[in-house]
Design an enzyme around this catalytic site. Structure first.
Site, PDB file in Angstrom:
ATOM      1  N   GLY A   1       0.770  -1.228   0.000  1.00  0.00           N
ATOM      2  CA  GLY A   1       0.000   0.000   0.000  1.00  0.00           C
ATOM      3  C   GLY A   1       0.803   1.280   0.000  1.00  0.00           C
ATOM      4  N   SER A   2       0.087   2.345   0.245  1.00  0.00           N
ATOM      5  CA  SER A   2       0.540   3.694   0.003  1.00  0.00           C
ATOM      6  C   SER A   2       1.696   4.135   0.895  1.00  0.00           C
ATOM      7  CB  SER A   2      -0.664   4.611   0.213  1.00  0.00           C
ATOM      8  OG  SER A   2      -0.307   5.927  -0.085  1.00  0.00           O
ATOM      9  N   GLY A   3       2.516   5.036   0.338  1.00  0.00           N
ATOM     10  CA  GLY A   3       3.654   5.591   1.068  1.00  0.00           C
ATOM     11  C   GLY A   3       3.268   6.356   2.308  1.00  0.00           C
TER      12      GLY A   3
END
Lengths: 154, 404
Positions: free
Chosen positions: A78-80
């Site tokens: 998933g996202s940073g």
């Protein structure tokens, strides 16, 4: 018995050894109760920032709080945004005490380094198989090893 | 830098970089030309990280590299109209201001390549924002690894990054061949494709063979975003389309694929089913995840064709500020506003205070979108059920107030 260092009897894993080597990702030492998942984990998406409770639809830890646990799962996703989130969780006292992965991924790595919690991966066995939720784990990332005290069995 | 001679912010940054380098067995640090900072939004950052940014700015931290920022939790111009509380707006503005003090240009977008921030092929940058990373690596041939905000900040304050992962040519080799046996007619279909294979890949690099050579950049934008919603895929190759894959052989650097995956219409239909986590009428429709290009804004206007949207529907198309400026210049903005559509800048439903916005909508919020990323994150992050379909499907739902 398969000679792999453990065997399973009626759902309980018995260990021949208690100490296992792994690769240091983020330095430090910690100990606590294991929380084991077979699902990937994102610090933006899987867990609630304000409570530390897993809220991702379909996740095997849904409803469980990760605070102060030795959190064990295959790898991140998933996202940073997850890096800063993990840092914020730890800073608020809601984060895990340590993270153990089969293979670490960078978003989680950075969050763990920022938040000063130990993190390890690439063990000589699969920690998500060998460790069960409720076991007590000593993490020594500095020396690249963990020690497991099984809740059940030996 | 590590001994504190350049100040605390740089010292802390070097600690992070050295620890990361050791974790990845990197031998050297390399200079970087640009940092796109993850976590531009206060709701993603949380209190802790926001305080840390302020502490860095207060202790004299200054970026030595060009830096831009990921989306915000507010639209700086119309946040009141959107129903966002003053408290949150102020927290965001303070957070943004501190990022600005550190030296970042506050573009607050997930698609900086749409507004002129375009590194060269082979250039070393550091980017957060998974869809941007995918686009930069794949469509532009730029080199970046996945970088959460602390890593981006560390790189921006020191100008360095460990040489590991996708900075290395061999690591950019394709691993898995993807044969797509389905027709992809809308960028939303590329999103389905990305979401479908995202979690089957773990960290393998896919090579798509057989995708239309004329696939628009907006479709590739959706593909990258979706691949990183269900999985973590920072680089993909499309034979004949992306710069490192002029041929199949080049994409695999002469080595045979590890495995082959075939994706059929049935697989895409199953993914569409998964992303439609509800039935029922949508009352919040959102396009522009990742941020819309001016072409997508014009397409939306054309598809609406002057029709007014249903009274119960809130319709956002999200974009970076400069794109709204073009839309205004061209008359698209006023046409869309006459239809009831809002061009919302710098933010999007996933990282804006969706709960505050949803509470204005009255009944239970159901979102419809053409973005697999949004359809994935709205239920998990906000508990807001989502419907997923093409741009046209979203437009029709906006006008009729019904789905399908």
């Amino acid at each position: 018995m398969c000679g792999s260092g453990s065997y399973r009897e009626m759902g309980v894993i018995h260990l021949k050894e208690r100490t296992f080597k792994g690769h240091r990702i983020a330095k430090g030492k910690a100990e606590g109760e294991a929380l084991v998942s077979q699902d990937r984990f994102s610090f933006w998406g899987t867990v609630d920032l304000h409570t530390g409770v897993v809220h991702e639809r379909g996740h095997d830890l849904k409803g469980v709080c990760i605070k102060d646990k030795i959190l064990i799962y295959p790898t991140g996703k998933g996202s940073g945004g997850g890096s800063a989130r993990l840092y914020s969780l730890i800073r608020a006292g809601l984060g895990p005490k340590a993270i153990l992965n089969v293979k670490a991924e960078v978003v989680t790595i950075i969050g763990a380094i920022m938040g000063n919690i130990p993190m390890m991966d690439q063990f000589e066995m699969d920690p998500t198989e060998i460790i069960q939720t409720g076991d007590y784990v000593h993490v020594d990332a500095d020396n690249g090893r963990i020690e497991i005290i099984k809740k059940h069995g030996g | 830098m590590l001994d504190g001679g350049s100040g605390y912010p740089v010292q802390k940054s070097m600690e992070i970089l050295v620890a990361l380098g050791e974790a990845y067995d990197a031998d050297v640090m390399i200079p970087v030309n640009h940092v796109h900072l993850a976590t531009g939004a206060i709701l993603v950052a949380g209190d802790g990280w926001s305080k840390f940014i302020r502490e860095m700015a207060d202790s004299g931290g200054r970026m030595v590299v060009r830096a831009t920022t990921n989306p915000s939790s507010i639209d700086p111009l119309i946040h009141k109209e959107l129903g966002i509380s003053n408290t949150l707006a102020e927290n965001q503005m303070r957070y943004s201001e501190n990022l600005g003090r550190l030296g970042a240009v506050l573009c607050h977008t997930c698609a900086p390549y749409l507004i002129g921030f375009i590194p060269r092929m082979g250039e070393h940058i550091v980017s957060g924002e998974s869809s941007n990373i995918a686009y930069m690596n794949s469509v532009l041939g730029v080199r970046t690894e996945r970088a959460g905000a602390p890593l981006g900040l560390a790189a921006a304050l020191t100008g360095r990054i460990p040489y590991y992962g996708l900075y290395e040519t061999e690591k950019r080799r394709g691993d898995v061949l993807i044969r797509v046996k389905a027709t992809l007619s809308d960028p939303a279909d590329f999103g389905l494709l990305g979401h479908c294979i995202g979690d089957r890949l773990t960290d393998a690099i896919p090579v798509f063979d057989g995708l239309p050579l004329s696939s628009p950049n907006e479709a590739l934008k959706q593909l990258g975003a979706a691949l990183n919603s269900s999985g973590a895929v920072p680089l993909f190759h499309i034979v004949g389309v992306t710069p490192e894959a002029p041929t199949l052989e080049a994409a695999f650097q002469g080595i045979t694929a590890d495995r082959i995956l075939e994706i059929t219409g049935k697989d895409l239909a199953e993914t569409r089913q998964y992303l439609n986590s509800t039935t029922g009428a949508p009352n919040w429709i959102a396009l522009g995840c990742p941020h819309a290009s001016i072409w997508e804004i014009r397409e939306l206007m054309d598809r609406l064709d002057g029709r007014r949207i249903h009274g119960d529907v809130e319709f956002w198309v999200c974009a970076a500020e400069p794109v709204r400026t073009y839309a205004e210049r061209m008359g698209y903005r006023s046409a869309l506003e006459k239809s009831g559509v809002k061009i919302v800048c710098e933010t999007c439903p996933a990282i804006a205070p969706a709960d505050e916005i949803a509470s204005r909508l009255g009944k239970e919020t159901v979102m419809a979108t053409n973005s697999a990323k949004l359809a994935h994150y709205m239920p998990s992050e906000w508990g807001i059920k989502s419907l997923y379909g093409s741009t046209q499907a979203c437009v029709e739902a906006a006008v009729t107030g019904k789905w399908g």
